[in-house]
Design an enzyme around this catalytic site. Structure first.
Site, short mmCIF file in Angstrom:
data_model
loop_
_atom_site.label_atom_id
_atom_site.label_comp_id
_atom_site.label_asym_id
_atom_site.label_seq_id
_atom_site.Cartn_x
_atom_site.Cartn_y
_atom_site.Cartn_z
N CYS A 156 0.80 -1.35 0.01
CA CYS A 156 0.03 0.08 0.03
C CYS A 156 0.84 1.33 0.09
CB CYS A 156 -1.01 0.03 1.03
SG CYS A 156 -2.22 -1.35 1.02
N1 COA Z 1 -20.21 -9.00 8.14
C1 COA Z 1 -20.78 -9.11 9.42
N2 COA Z 1 -20.17 -9.24 10.57
C2 COA Z 1 -18.69 -9.47 10.34
C3 COA Z 1 -18.25 -9.43 8.92
C4 COA Z 1 -18.90 -9.28 8.00
N3 COA Z 1 -18.48 -9.20 6.76
N4 COA Z 1 -16.68 -9.64 9.26
C5 COA Z 1 -16.57 -9.71 10.43
N5 COA Z 1 -17.71 -9.85 11.11
C6 COA Z 1 -17.67 -9.86 12.59
C7 COA Z 1 -16.82 -10.76 13.07
O1 COA Z 1 -17.18 -12.19 13.02
C8 COA Z 1 -16.82 -10.20 14.67
O2 COA Z 1 -17.80 -10.79 15.41
P1 COA Z 1 -17.72 -11.20 17.08
O3 COA Z 1 -17.14 -9.95 17.74
O4 COA Z 1 -18.76 -11.93 17.28
O5 COA Z 1 -16.52 -12.16 16.92
C9 COA Z 1 -17.10 -8.77 14.56
O6 COA Z 1 -17.80 -8.55 13.30
C10 COA Z 1 -15.86 -7.83 14.53
O7 COA Z 1 -14.93 -8.33 13.53
P2 COA Z 1 -13.49 -7.75 13.25
O8 COA Z 1 -12.70 -8.46 12.17
O9 COA Z 1 -12.60 -7.62 14.63
O10 COA Z 1 -14.04 -6.19 12.93
P3 COA Z 1 -13.32 -4.90 12.77
O11 COA Z 1 -14.02 -4.05 13.61
O12 COA Z 1 -11.85 -4.97 13.27
O13 COA Z 1 -13.38 -4.52 11.37
C11 COA Z 1 -11.57 -4.39 9.39
C12 COA Z 1 -12.45 -5.16 10.40
C13 COA Z 1 -11.07 -5.40 8.52
C14 COA Z 1 -12.65 -3.29 8.83
C15 COA Z 1 -10.72 -3.50 10.34
O14 COA Z 1 -10.24 -4.38 11.17
C16 COA Z 1 -9.61 -2.84 9.54
O15 COA Z 1 -9.97 -1.97 8.78
N6 COA Z 1 -8.24 -3.16 9.84
C17 COA Z 1 -7.33 -2.54 9.43
C18 COA Z 1 -7.11 -2.89 7.91
C19 COA Z 1 -6.07 -2.32 6.83
O16 COA Z 1 -5.84 -1.27 7.03
N7 COA Z 1 -5.52 -3.46 6.42
C20 COA Z 1 -4.61 -2.80 5.30
C21 COA Z 1 -4.89 -3.54 4.26
S1 COA Z 1 -3.87 -3.04 2.89
#
Ligand code: COA
Length: 374
Positions: A156
């Site tokens: 990125c």
């Molecule tokens: N739909 C509904 N629920 C979902 C889901 C979806 N698509 N994906 C995950 N969940 C659920 C999970 O199962 C979890 O449930 P639980 O609390 O019962 O276990 C809950 O939502 C939280 O999941 P989590 O993965 O911890 O979500 P988050 O708040 O961390 O958000 C991202 C996920 C990916 C959006 C976030 O972590 C993020 O943006 N991280 C940084 C990513 C980044 O910058 N990456 C660089 C890439 S180049």
């Protein structure tokens, strides 16, 4: 030594887009089929049923509402769940080069520069369609630029690292002009069947033209300072290539070739890294929060950007100070901060200072301090 400047920028946006709602319908149909096929094992508790995705979660967790893609049908077909990008013959331009050429032409037009006056093309992207010959050299040929071209990858952060490389070459005089181009086919390296990340990415290409400020024919941005940093982490990782696929490939067959991340850890570890990086870069160059007019941040997650903006400015950024484009484009890897820059920089006045900052896998973080000039 010469003062380097960004004199043009361009964005190629694919014609097709997928809303969160459309994406969730396809994912949930896939999950239902998978659950039906695995019903006996689910009943015994040997495997876990696949949960449905939700557009409310996607929007709340990331700020993403939609994404542009090169192919929609394959991604939304529950039996396929990846883009179909028809194979091209050696005589046809490759997909990344085609997208890149479009963005480069827009950057050249904006700067009023002929392709033949460009000495270098740097194709800086997260995933390259092939290892060699370099996509940059194909772009060089398609545009008719002189000099040389090469590909580079810092995930990125590729765009800002590429800008530093080009700016240093212009500054030293080894070249006079460079195009830094970021074609990202993120849809082909995303696992659309993984609920945790299926909503994250979109496709796009961006380009900037970097030349001597003295050569600028119109308003431009002087590159005052650049800074790049890396620190190894496995939390965002691609274990294998990304374009090798079989039509009937089982998830396990292709999961290793695609994007993986531990999103929560990324969130926690990258935020302090980026905030500290920007603060130190500003300190060392004498840029203070009150005279910082704009932050063009990497576009991965709205909460992350809100946090960084607040940390850097010492207050909640006002509308327009830290523009987000991820609601329309999703995460477009290296291109994100450049889309924000290209679409939200015209209104700055001469003397205004801004920072382009990208961050991501590696971990990596790159910042470019620019000053508007007429
Ligand atoms: N739909 C509904 N629920 C979902 C889901 C979806 N698509 N994906 C995950 N969940 C659920 C999970 O199962 C979890 O449930 P639980 O609390 O019962 O276990 C809950 O939502 C939280 O999941 P989590 O993965 O911890 O979500 P988050 O708040 O961390 O958000 C991202 C996920 C990916 C959006 C976030 O972590 C993020 O943006 N991280 C940084 C990513 C980044 O910058 N990456 C660089 C890439 S180049």
């Amino acid at each position: 030594m010469h003062q380097p400047a960004i004199t043009g920028s361009g964005v190629f946006t694919p014609a097709l887009s997928i809303s969160n709602e459309e994406l969730v319908v396809a994912f949930n149909a896939y999950a239902d089929t998978w659950n039906a096929a695995n019903a006996p094992q689910i009943a015994t508790g040997a495997v876990e049923a696949m949960a449905h995705s939700s557009s409310d979660f996607i929007h709340a967790a990331s700020g993403i509402e939609s994404r542009f893609v090169l192919d929609k049908d394959g991604i939304l077909d529950p039996d396929t769940m990846h883009p179909w990008l028809p194979e091209r013959s050696k005589d046809e331009i490759s997909v990344m080069a085609e997208m890149g050429v479009d963005a480069c032409r827009k950057a050249l037009d904006m700067a009023g520069v002929a392709a033949s006056d460009v000495d270098a093309v740097i194709c800086a992207a997260s995933n390259h369609e092939r290892a060699y010959p370099a996509i940059a050299i194909e772009i060089q040929q398609a545009l008719g630029t002189g000099g040389f071209g090469f590909d580079m990858n810092v995930a990125c952060s590729s765009a800002t690292f590429g800008i530093q490389a080009a700016a240093d070459m212009v500054r030293s005089g080894s070249i006079r002009r460079a195009l830094v181009v970021n074609p990202e086919i993120c849809s082909a390296h995303l696992e659309w069947r993984d609920r945790d990340c299926h909503f994250i990415f979109g496709d796009v290409a961006t380009a900037v033209l970097i030349e001597r400020a003295d050569d600028a024919k119109g308003p431009h941005f002087k590159i005052k300072s650049t800074r790049c940093a890396t620190q190894f982490s496995n939390n965002i990782r691609n274990n294998n290539g990304f374009l090798r696929r079989t039509r009937d490939g089982h998830m396990d067959d292709r999961r290793d070739m695609l994007f993986m991340q531990n999103g929560r850890k990324v969130f926690k570890e990258v935020l302090p890294l980026v905030s500290k990086h920007i603060a130190e870069h500003m300190d060392d160059t004498g840029v203070t929060a009150p005279n910082l007019k704009r932050l063009w941040l990497h576009q991965a997650n709205k909460t992350m950007n809100d946090y960084i903006g607040k940390k850097v400015l010492g207050r909640t950024p006002e509308d327009g100070e830290q523009p987000n484009i991820l609601q329309d484009y999703a995460n477009t890897s290296s291109a994100g901060s450049i889309i924000a820059f290209a679409q939200h920089s015209d209104d700055l006045a001469p003397g205004d200072t801004g920072i382009i900052c990208s961050f991501g896998a590696g971990y990596s973080v790159g910042s470019v301090i620019v000053e508007r000039a007429s």
